[in-house]
Enzyme design. Structure first.
Site, PDB file in Angstrom:
ATOM      1  CB  SER A 202       3.842  44.299 -12.271  1.00 27.98           C
ATOM      2  OG  SER A 202       5.008  44.173 -13.062  1.00 27.98           O
TER       3      SER A 202
ATOM      4  CD  GLU B   6      -2.494  42.250 -17.331  1.00 26.88           C
ATOM      5  OE1 GLU B   6      -1.870  43.282 -17.627  1.00 26.88           O
ATOM      6  OE2 GLU B   6      -2.458  41.726 -16.202  1.00 26.88           O
TER       7      GLU B   6
HETATM    8  O1  KIV Z   1       3.373  46.048 -15.219  1.00 29.16           O
HETATM    9  C1  KIV Z   1       3.533  44.980 -15.849  1.00 29.16           C
HETATM   10  O2  KIV Z   1       4.321  44.107 -15.472  1.00 29.16           O
HETATM   11  C2  KIV Z   1       2.751  44.782 -17.063  1.00 29.16           C
HETATM   12  C3  KIV Z   1       2.775  43.426 -17.699  1.00 29.16           C
HETATM   13  C4  KIV Z   1       2.047  42.470 -16.861  1.00 29.16           C
HETATM   14  C5  KIV Z   1       2.299  43.444 -19.082  1.00 29.16           C
HETATM   15  O3  KIV Z   1       2.098  45.686 -17.502  1.00 29.16           O
END
Ligand code: KIV
Length: 279
Positions: free
Chosen positions: A50, A187
């Site tokens: 992310s 998720e």
């Molecule tokens: O990339 C990320 O931050 C994630 C979380 C939202 C679980 O995969």
């Protein structure tokens, strides 16, 4: 390390044993200063891909490279003493075969010192999880909404609303857990489905937009702290307004600079007194 030189980090195996116990606190971390603050609060810190959207301003996580994940993973591991640090394997770095996943995971673990890696996917990746686990690499699974499966501009929607999709998410979680994942992220899935999966798989479930019944919870720290405001999913609870705070601080600084109130005398170095300089 503690005072006696023992390693006091939470391990992936310890977290796996927390199934059904006190909920596991997880957050994302991408940088050393933030990781240092979170280390005293979360048992698991995820260097999530992310970061592509949150730190680099990408429209999806698909442009994140392995080198980016390694640089941020290294920073987070170095800044922490206690949390179990997990690093996401980025899009395109593990899906082709178990051998590709092993090569990528080996680089990530060796170059960051992280405790585990996370991969997105279900039954199709069960063999990969099995091979990684057999090689001694702790793996966190990720099913339901898989951001890497969403192309640029695609919608991050809730999963498991219809019976067929719910059954698919269930089967994915089961396959990954039975293959040896030490935990599984659920998720953006409907609440009853997350509850059912939590009751039926042997590994702890870590919910994000899932259910309070999950064995742990994770949020993107920048969402939780009000720093990333481009969009806020319904499942996020805001615990602070860091973007607002930074905006106010930058405004006050700009006003001070324009009015020559900053720097003040205490921020400047006076010339040495003559006696000081006499040597
Ligand atoms: O990339 C990320 O931050 C994630 C979380 C939202 C679980 O995969």
């Amino acid at each position: 390390m503690n005072a006696t030189g023992e390693d006091c980090r939470v391990t992936a195996a310890e977290l796996a044993r927390r199934k059904g116990g006190t909920p596991i606190v997880c957050l994302t971390a991408y940088t050393a200063p933030v990781a240092k603050i979170l280390d005293g609060h979360a048992e698991l810190l995820l260097v999530g891909d992310s970061l592509g959207m949150v730190i680099y301003g990408f429209d999806s996580t698909r442009g994140v490279t392995l080198d980016m994940m390694i640089a941020h993973g290294d920073a987070v591991v170095r800044a922490t003493r206690r949390a179990c640090v997990v690093v996401d394997l980025p899009f395109g770095s593990y899906e082709a075969s178990p051998a590709q996943a092993c090569e990528t995971a080996a680089r990530v673990v060796a170059e960051t010192g992280c405790a585990a890696v996370k991969i997105e996917g279900g039954a199709a990746l069960a063999e990969t999880v099995r091979v990684l686990a057999a090689e001694g690499v702790a793996v966190m699974g990720h099913v339901g909404l898989r951001p890497q499966a969403v192309p640029e501009g695609g919608r991050f929607r809730v999963h498991g609303r219809d019976a067929a999709e719910a059954e698919q998410v269930r089967a994915d979680a089961r396959a990954i857990a039975e293959a040896g994942a030490f935990s599984v992220v659920l998720e953006n899935v409907v609440e009853p489905l997350a509850r059912t999966i939590t009751a039926e798989i042997p590994a702890p479930t870590i919910g994000i937009g899932a259910s309070p019944a999950c064995d742990g919870q994770i949020l993107v720290t920048d969402d939780m702290a009000g720093m990333f405001t481009a969009f806020t999913p319904r499942f996020v609870k805001r615990y602070a307004d860091l973007a607002g705070e930074l905006d106010r601080a930058a405004h006050a600084y700009a006003e001070d600079v324009r009015a020559r109130r900053f720097p003040a005398p205490e921020h400047c170095t006076p010339a040495p007194k003559e006696a000081d300089g006499a040597g």
